[in-house]
Design a protein around this motif. Structure first.
Motif, mmCIF file in Angstrom:
data_model
loop_
_atom_site.group_PDB
_atom_site.id
_atom_site.type_symbol
_atom_site.label_atom_id
_atom_site.label_comp_id
_atom_site.label_asym_id
_atom_site.label_seq_id
_atom_site.Cartn_x
_atom_site.Cartn_y
_atom_site.Cartn_z
ATOM 1 N N ARG A 127 0.838 -1.211 0.000
ATOM 2 C CA ARG A 127 0.000 0.000 0.000
ATOM 3 C C ARG A 127 0.863 1.247 0.000
ATOM 4 N N ALA A 128 1.714 1.390 1.012
ATOM 5 C CA ALA A 128 2.519 2.608 1.131
ATOM 6 C C ALA A 128 4.005 2.334 1.304
ATOM 7 N N PHE B 61 -6.247 -0.837 -0.643
ATOM 8 C CA PHE B 61 -7.411 -1.713 -0.587
ATOM 9 C C PHE B 61 -8.654 -1.037 -0.019
ATOM 10 N N GLN B 62 -8.568 0.225 0.358
ATOM 11 C CA GLN B 62 -9.771 0.986 0.688
ATOM 12 C C GLN B 62 -10.472 1.481 -0.578
ATOM 13 N N ALA C 37 -8.941 0.655 -7.286
ATOM 14 C CA ALA C 37 -7.547 0.212 -7.208
ATOM 15 C C ALA C 37 -7.464 -1.301 -7.061
ATOM 16 N N VAL C 38 -8.386 -1.880 -6.289
ATOM 17 C CA VAL C 38 -8.407 -3.346 -6.129
ATOM 18 C C VAL C 38 -8.722 -4.011 -7.461
ATOM 19 N N ARG C 39 -9.732 -3.491 -8.165
ATOM 20 C CA ARG C 39 -10.125 -4.093 -9.443
ATOM 21 C C ARG C 39 -9.018 -3.968 -10.497
ATOM 22 N N ARG D 183 -13.446 -3.527 4.047
ATOM 23 C CA ARG D 183 -12.896 -3.237 2.720
ATOM 24 C C ARG D 183 -11.551 -3.934 2.528
ATOM 25 N N SER D 184 -10.660 -3.749 3.471
ATOM 26 C CA SER D 184 -9.304 -4.268 3.331
ATOM 27 C C SER D 184 -9.230 -5.766 3.538
ATOM 28 N N ASN D 185 -9.898 -6.261 4.559
ATOM 29 C CA ASN D 185 -9.688 -7.644 5.005
ATOM 30 C C ASN D 185 -10.652 -8.652 4.402
ATOM 31 N N ALA D 186 -11.768 -8.197 3.843
ATOM 32 C CA ALA D 186 -12.747 -9.130 3.277
ATOM 33 C C ALA D 186 -13.092 -8.801 1.829
ATOM 34 N N ALA D 187 -13.499 -7.563 1.566
ATOM 35 C CA ALA D 187 -13.948 -7.222 0.209
ATOM 36 C C ALA D 187 -12.823 -7.339 -0.813
ATOM 37 N N ALA D 188 -11.651 -6.828 -0.489
ATOM 38 C CA ALA D 188 -10.533 -6.895 -1.444
ATOM 39 C C ALA D 188 -10.160 -8.345 -1.764
#
Length: 270
Positions: free
Chosen positions: A48-49, A75-76, A80-82, A123-128
């Motif tokens: 990420r950073a 991942f927020q 960017a994830v897609r 967002r970060s831990n499940a959706a991504a």
């Protein structure tokens, strides 16, 4: 005079396998990335950073395997994830596996819980991870349609023994990992037979600024086996999940049995 038999043409070398390891710039993700590179995997290092650390990890992976590269994505940010898998595939030509190691880990509890914290963790831990599994499945389908009969892949999700040994600390984090564990079951059904989905749940594995080295050693020994997981243990479980073609829809608990014990607080607050 009879002609000499012609030498058989050499078989083409198998195409190297490529894996995306999220959160691979530092800590456990970095250890997993290096372990897979040592086994010959081409590693896409997500960060990420921590660009400097990610580039260092990619350089070390490249020294072990044929190549490696680092890819930034927040991942927020759904866009960017897609965009992440198409970038990885554009660089390496194909992708065979995703290891979801990136994880947001911020403290909250029943008193401080709120929508914002839960949304960040989900967002970060499940959706991504779900979106990356979705994209891998689509990529493999395109490869199969183009005639690649071996287009099969694996998703490995890093979970946490906390799911089997709950305490009230890090509530949003725990809820997001519970969502990812449930998603693993659903994805294993939905994406089969093209994609296998396996969870790996470590125990206390690495120290942090919240624990002194002495306290970490004491807590690490709190398990039926007298030791919890090491980064090498977790990386070995990830390698096993990637290689064993019969595993899907299940979780490997790699924690020395810590999930069998009851802890009233999170390790970092004990």
């Amino acid at each position: 005079m009879s002609a000499l038999p012609s030498s058989p043409s050499p078989s083409p070398l198998p195409r190297p396998r490529t894996v995306l390891v999220t959160g691979a710039a530092r800590r456990l993700g970095r250890c997993i990335a290096l372990a897979l590179a040592a086994e010959g995997w081409q590693v896409a290092v997500h960060y990420r950073a921590s660009k400097h650390d990610a580039m260092q990890t990619a350089e070390e992976c490249a020294a072990l395997a044929r190549t490696s590269a680092a890819f930034a994505a927040d991942f927020q940010d759904e866009a960017a994830v897609r965009a992440l898998l198409p970038r990885v595939i554009g660089h390496f030509g194909q992708l065979d596996a995703v290891v979801n190691s990136a994880s947001l880990f911020e403290h909250d509890d029943a008193r401080s819980f709120g929508f914002s914290a839960l949304e960040r963790h989900l967002r970060s831990n499940a959706a991504a991870p779900v979106m990356l599994a979705q994209a891998l499945h689509q990529h493999l389908g395109e490869r199969a349609a183009a005639g690649d009969c071996a287009a099969r892949g694996v998703v490995v999700n890093l979970l946490d023994q906390k799911l089997w040994n709950q305490n009230p600390d890090f509530m949003s984090y725990t809820l997001s990992k519970a969502a990812l564990e449930a998603a693993g079951t659903m994805l294993a059904l939905a994406l089969a037979p093209r994609v296998r989905v396996v969870g790996v749940a470590p125990g206390l594995t690495l120290g942090s600024q919240l624990l002194s080295a002495e306290r970490f050693a004491q807590l690490h020994a709190l398990s039926p086996l007298g030791r919890s997981s090491t980064p090498e243990d977790v990386a070995a479980a990830v390698r096993f999940a990637l290689e064993n073609r019969s595993l899907t829809g299940t979780t490997l608990l790699v924690d020395g049995g810590q999930h069998l014990m009851k802890f009233e607080r999170d390790f970092s607050l004990m």
